[in-house]
Design an enzyme around this catalytic site. Structure first.
Site, PDB file in Angstrom:
ATOM      1  N   HIS A  47       0.795  -1.231   0.000  1.00 12.12           N
ATOM      2  CA  HIS A  47       0.000   0.000   0.000  1.00 12.12           C
ATOM      3  C   HIS A  47       0.822   1.274   0.000  1.00 12.12           C
ATOM      4  O   HIS A  47       0.256   2.367   0.094  1.00 12.12           O
ATOM      5  CB  HIS A  47      -0.907   0.071   1.222  1.00 12.12           C
ATOM      6  CG  HIS A  47      -2.030  -0.920   1.216  1.00 12.12           C
ATOM      7  ND1 HIS A  47      -3.253  -0.661   0.651  1.00 12.12           N
ATOM      8  CD2 HIS A  47      -2.103  -2.178   1.704  1.00 12.12           C
ATOM      9  CE1 HIS A  47      -4.041  -1.715   0.811  1.00 12.12           C
ATOM     10  NE2 HIS A  47      -3.359  -2.648   1.439  1.00 12.12           N
ATOM     11  N   LYS A  60      -7.801  14.058   4.666  1.00 13.00           N
ATOM     12  CA  LYS A  60      -6.946  12.870   4.662  1.00 13.00           C
ATOM     13  C   LYS A  60      -5.947  13.034   5.789  1.00 13.00           C
ATOM     14  O   LYS A  60      -5.885  14.112   6.392  1.00 13.00           O
ATOM     15  CB  LYS A  60      -6.208  12.714   3.329  1.00 13.00           C
ATOM     16  CG  LYS A  60      -5.575  14.023   2.803  1.00 13.00           C
ATOM     17  CD  LYS A  60      -4.972  13.854   1.415  1.00 13.00           C
ATOM     18  CE  LYS A  60      -5.941  14.035   0.285  1.00 13.00           C
ATOM     19  NZ  LYS A  60      -6.184  12.811  -0.471  1.00 13.00           N
ATOM     20  N   ARG A  61      -5.170  11.989   6.102  1.00  7.52           N
ATOM     21  CA  ARG A  61      -4.147  12.152   7.122  1.00  7.52           C
ATOM     22  C   ARG A  61      -3.228  13.318   6.746  1.00  7.52           C
ATOM     23  O   ARG A  61      -3.003  13.588   5.563  1.00  7.52           O
ATOM     24  CB  ARG A  61      -3.325  10.862   7.267  1.00  7.52           C
ATOM     25  CG  ARG A  61      -4.047   9.790   8.043  1.00  7.52           C
ATOM     26  CD  ARG A  61      -4.391  10.235   9.441  1.00  7.52           C
ATOM     27  NE  ARG A  61      -3.224  10.194  10.286  1.00  7.52           N
ATOM     28  CZ  ARG A  61      -2.966   9.235  11.164  1.00  7.52           C
ATOM     29  NH1 ARG A  61      -3.809   8.254  11.357  1.00  7.52           N
ATOM     30  NH2 ARG A  61      -1.863   9.265  11.894  1.00  7.52           N
ATOM     31  N   THR A 111      -8.352   6.822  -2.048  1.00  6.92           N
ATOM     32  CA  THR A 111      -9.705   6.322  -2.239  1.00  6.92           C
ATOM     33  C   THR A 111     -10.688   7.465  -2.021  1.00  6.92           C
ATOM     34  O   THR A 111     -11.785   7.461  -2.588  1.00  6.92           O
ATOM     35  CB  THR A 111     -10.022   5.159  -1.266  1.00  6.92           C
ATOM     36  OG1 THR A 111      -9.610   5.553   0.046  1.00  6.92           O
ATOM     37  CG2 THR A 111      -9.302   3.899  -1.668  1.00  6.92           C
ATOM     38  N   LYS A 125     -14.334   8.827  -4.017  1.00 11.65           N
ATOM     39  CA  LYS A 125     -15.594   9.212  -3.366  1.00 11.65           C
ATOM     40  C   LYS A 125     -16.030  10.598  -3.839  1.00 11.65           C
ATOM     41  O   LYS A 125     -17.216  10.837  -4.105  1.00 11.65           O
ATOM     42  CB  LYS A 125     -15.428   9.199  -1.842  1.00 11.65           C
ATOM     43  CG  LYS A 125     -15.104   7.818  -1.288  1.00 11.65           C
ATOM     44  CD  LYS A 125     -14.570   7.847   0.143  1.00 11.65           C
ATOM     45  CE  LYS A 125     -13.931   6.504   0.490  1.00 11.65           C
ATOM     46  NZ  LYS A 125     -13.125   6.547   1.736  1.00 11.65           N
TER      47      LYS A 125
HETATM   48  C1  NBG Z   1      -2.521   3.812   1.903  1.00 11.75           C
HETATM   49  C2  NBG Z   1      -2.074   4.708   0.750  1.00 11.75           C
HETATM   50  C3  NBG Z   1      -3.272   5.200  -0.043  1.00 11.75           C
HETATM   51  C4  NBG Z   1      -4.129   4.020  -0.457  1.00 11.75           C
HETATM   52  C5  NBG Z   1      -4.490   3.195   0.766  1.00 11.75           C
HETATM   53  C6  NBG Z   1      -5.296   1.970   0.414  1.00 11.75           C
HETATM   54  C7  NBG Z   1      -1.208   3.049   3.819  1.00 11.75           C
HETATM   55  C8  NBG Z   1       0.024   2.387   4.298  1.00 11.75           C
HETATM   56  N1  NBG Z   1      -1.333   3.231   2.512  1.00 11.75           N
HETATM   57  O1  NBG Z   1      -2.824   5.893  -1.186  1.00 11.75           O
HETATM   58  O2  NBG Z   1      -1.331   5.792   1.255  1.00 11.75           O
HETATM   59  O3  NBG Z   1      -5.289   4.461  -1.094  1.00 11.75           O
HETATM   60  O4  NBG Z   1      -3.327   2.754   1.422  1.00 11.75           O
HETATM   61  O5  NBG Z   1      -4.633   1.190  -0.525  1.00 11.75           O
HETATM   62  O6  NBG Z   1      -2.056   3.400   4.616  1.00 11.75           O
END
Ligand code: NBG
Length: 790
Positions: A348, A527-528, A635, A639
């Site tokens: 990820h 987002k974070r 993601t 949305k």
């Molecule tokens: C995150 C990515 C995102 C991705 C999501 C789901 C982690 C380690 N990775 O870009 O930063 O959409 O995973 O795949 O949280």
């Protein structure tokens, strides 16, 4: 189920499960009684799904994930069971407001961000498609911390979702697994035997997850850690009251808290124990189930697929080999092959600090037998590939990415671009060795929650226009396209958006105390907080815009509300500086009478799934502005597009695929490509040159440095400014002008409402491919080898 049936069931639970009568029932009681009544409706399809799976002798998938960011469940279940109207009527009849009752449910935040939310969307899709399987994770007592702002700074507070009874779960004390740690390894009759020094119990808690129209339901099984012996009576009798509960405290620590960091594994030893704890319990449970049906362990890859969600459950490789080889006497090499045939691994992120690695001495201490097995796995790999430079054991560390890759028959990236980068960077050598192993599965989101549940106005319009087939066949949204030429449709589409925005404006007034004009553009970044996601670039642009507006207040600016949401990891100093900077900038700009309604900045505290459900349907502009090559997929971007927000974004992650589908003319692209970013960094002066070439950027940085937003304190943002002017690894400066220009193109487009709404509607019509149903079908076909049972 009719409204009358639901009402009767609710009242029965109110009386017999909660011990309350109507006269004294609080919102909590009503919500809980409704939850139990709805849960009853899930049980039948749940049992039926299990029966069908056994009858078909179907292969099952097990999704192992340290995070499941499920949020609230009641509305999802109500919608999936088609009980929306009955619920409204029942609650109204009892004198309760549906929205208030639904909002009473705590937001289950058992995850940090995208990775955990993806796992939750996958569960919904698996149940909608009829993919037999289960999610396995940890039942954290405290989910992701609650965020509060004090004088602009982030303050973290413990989250407490289990303070109230968790209405959805079934406790399974009879499903308890003994999980050992530490100790030593002995050779007994030629076999290795691990004798752990400590142990805890993993106890199962099941939440049924029902799919669309209640046709199928799978289980989310979360493990809670329990002591083997809760209470030491001897110690208690000796007067050692604290010591008497020491065992219990140690055990419960393991499932106490979710690590609030999605990039760096902190609290090393406990985190490693959490990972082993849930992985080992899950494997034991999986094998127990398998062995009730089959007696030949070599059938495992045919009947069981185990998906490792990132490296967190990577210990599954060695643990499965240990069980097959040490406990069942299978030859080592065969055990490795069987394990590999069963396991698949999703990567990820490419951020190097996020690829887990454990010090060998720590791993050897906590999991001595696994350490030996890992060494043997590496030996076997090197025997087959003597020229490979790849090592699992490297410089005193165990590299979990390499281990996962070697132990999985499929490795997948989460967007097309990300998968290519996985092939060419982190796993380049391994990809050369195993050219067929890496596959791409672009992420998706569940339309049940992210359109149907979150955006009832848009959903009603879509259903009125094309019928309700889109809910579990999202590509049907394409059928909207011909209607986009119809002025009546566009007007209705615009009305839905306007009403969503008015509702959000009222909520912002209530929670953040800022009055915003619903006619302004709602420009949202949620987002974070992370440097690669570049919230600081957004705030720099906000400052530059504010300065430009002040210099020429009558220049016909497009009014904007900049909305931010997100948490910073508690130990991530730079991210927390950015949080404070956004709040500082908001305070100054929102008080400026010159810019007034032309520009507002709001940052509601404690962003979570529930807040996302409010913000996304009311957004006009979606900020997806990461440094190209860093956001694996995203993601949230999907949305927003589905809900008719236009994207301003870089060619990163799934943005690339969104742009391809919605059309370049309906997407605001800016910035360097992943390749250009790498090239740009080769010039150590890239940031200095960008600042020198951009008076706007220089002035925005200058204002921060001069203390304009920090009550004259010129040092408060020395860290952020130093990074930007120093090395600027995330290339904020180099992309700034391009971002500014794209934002002005956005302004112009928004100023033409008819054109804007058409673009927004095209985003909705063309984003159906981003359903997690499509993603799960992809995993089933390319990775798991499972056919839907519906
Ligand atoms: C995150 C990515 C995102 C991705 C999501 C789901 C982690 C380690 N990775 O870009 O930063 O959409 O995973 O795949 O949280």
């Amino acid at each position: 189920m009719t409204a009358d049936d639901l009402r009767a069931a609710l009242l029965r639970h109110l009386q017999y499960s909660l011990g309350k009568d109507r006269g004294t029932a609080t919102v909590y009681d009503i919500r809980m009684a409704l939850t139990l009544a709805v849960r009853d409706q899930v049980v039948t399809p749940w049992f039926e799904s299990t029966r069908q799976t056994y009858a078909a002798q179907s292969k099952r998938v097990y999704y192992l994930s340290l995070e499941f960011l499920i949020g609230r469940l009641l509305e999802d279940a109500v919608n999936n069971l088609g009980l929306g109207k009955a619920t409204q009527e029942t609650l109204a009849g009892l004198g309760f407001d549906t929205a208030e009752v639904l909002a009473n449910e705590p937001d289950a935040a058992l995850g940090n961000g995208g990775l955990g939310r993806l796992a939750a969307c996958f569960l919904d899709s698996m149940s909608t498609i009829g993919c037999p399987g289960m999610g396995y994770g940890i039942r954290y007592e405290h989910g992701l911390f609650r965020q509060r702002f004090h004088e602009g700074r982030q303050v973290e507070e413990a989250e407490d979702w289990l303070r109230e009874r968790h209405g959805w779960e079934f406790e399974r004390p009879e499903v308890s697994m003994l999980i050992g740690f530490g100790g030593h390894v002995d050779e007994v009759d030629g076999r290795m035997e691990w004798a752990p020094a400590d142990a805890v119990m993993a106890m199962a808690h099941d939440t049924p997850i029902v799919g669309w129209q209640g046709k199928w339901a799978n289980t989310l099984r979360l493990w809670g850690a329990e002591p083997i012996q809760t209470f030491d009576l001897d110690a208690f009798n000796r007067g050692d009251f604290v010591g008497a509960t020491a065992q219990e405290a140690f055990a419960r620590t393991i499932s106490r808290v979710l690590y609030p960091d999605d990039t760096t594994p902190e609290g090393k030893e406990l985190r490693l124990k959490q990972e082993y704890f849930f992985t080992a319990a899950s494997l034991r449970d999986i094998l127990r189930r398998f062995l009730t049906e089959y007696d030949d362990l070599t059938l495992l890859p045919e009947k069981v697929a185990i998906q490792l969600n990132d490296t967190h459950p990577a210990i599954a490789g060695p643990e499965l080999v240990r069980i097959l080889h040490d406990e069942h006497g299978m030859a080592f090499d065969q055990a490795v092959d069987i394990a590999r045939g069963t396991l698949a691994f999703t990567n990820h992120t490419l951020l190097p600090e996020a690829l887990e690695s454990w010090p060998q001495d720590l791993m050897g201490r906590v999991l001595p037998r696994h350490m030996q097995i890992i060494a043997r796995i590496e030996e076997a790999f090197l025997a087959d590939h003597p020229d490979s430079p790849i090592r699992i054991l490297d410089a005193g560390n165990v590299k979990m990415g390499e281990l996962s890759f070697i132990m999985a028959h499929r490795v997948n990236g989460v967007s097309a671009l990300h998968t290519e980068l996985v092939k060419s960077t982190v796993f380049a050598e391994l990809h050369q060795t195993f050219p067929d192993r890496i596959v791409s599965q672009t992420n998706g989101v569940t339309p049940r929650r992210w359109v149907l549940g979150a955006n009832p106005r848009l959903s009603a319009l879509i259903t009125d226009t094309i019928g309700d087939g889109w809910v579990d066949d999202l590509e049907a949204l394409q059928m909207l396209e011909p209607h986009i030429e119809d002025a009546g449709f566009i007007e209705a589409y615009a009305t839905a958006k306007t009403e969503n925005k008015a509702e959000l404006a009222a909520w912002i007034k209530d929670t953040a105390g800022v009055a915003v004009d619903p006619a302004a553009m709602f420009d949202v970044q949620i987002k974070r907080i992370h440097e690669y996601k570049r919230q600081h670039m957004n705030i720099l642009e906000t400052i530059a815009l504010w300065q430009a507006m002040r210099a020429a207040p009558d220049a016909g600016w497009t009014p904007r509300v900049k909305i931010f949401g997100g948490k910073a990891a508690p130990g991530y100093v730079r991210a927390k500086e950015v949080v404070r900077l956004i709040n500082d900038v908001a305070r100054v700009i929102n008080a400026d009478p010159v810019t007034g309604d032309m520009l507002k900045v709001v940052y509601p505290a404690n962003y979570n799934v529930t807040m996302a459900e409010k913000l996304i349907p009311a957004s006009d502009l979606s900020e997806q502005i990461s440094t190209a090559g860093k956001e694996a997929s995203g993601t949230g971007n999907m949305k927003f597009a589905l809900n008719g927000a236009l994207t301003i974004g870089t060619l990163d992650g799934a943005n690339v695929e969104i742009r391809e589908r919605v059309g370049a003319e309906n997407f605001f692209l800016f910035g360097m490509t992943a390749e250009e970013v790498v090239a740009c960094r080769e010039d150590p002066q890239h940031q200095a040159k960008a600042i020198a070439a951009s008076p706007r950027l220089a002035a925005a940085l200058g204002a921060i440095g001069a203390g304009t937003f920090s009550e004259g304190d010129t040092e408060r943002y020395a860290g952020v400014l130093g990074d930007l002017r120093g090395h600027d690894y995330f290339t904020v400066c180099a992309d700034f002008d391009s971002y500014w220009d794209a934002q002005r193109t956005v302004d112009a487009a928004f100023a033409d409402p008819a054109r804007w709404m058409r673009m927004a509607a095209l985003n909705t019509a063309r984003s159906g491919w981003f359903s997690s149903d499509r993603t799960i079908r992809g995993y089933m076909a390319d990775i798991w080898g499972i056919k839907p049972l519906i």
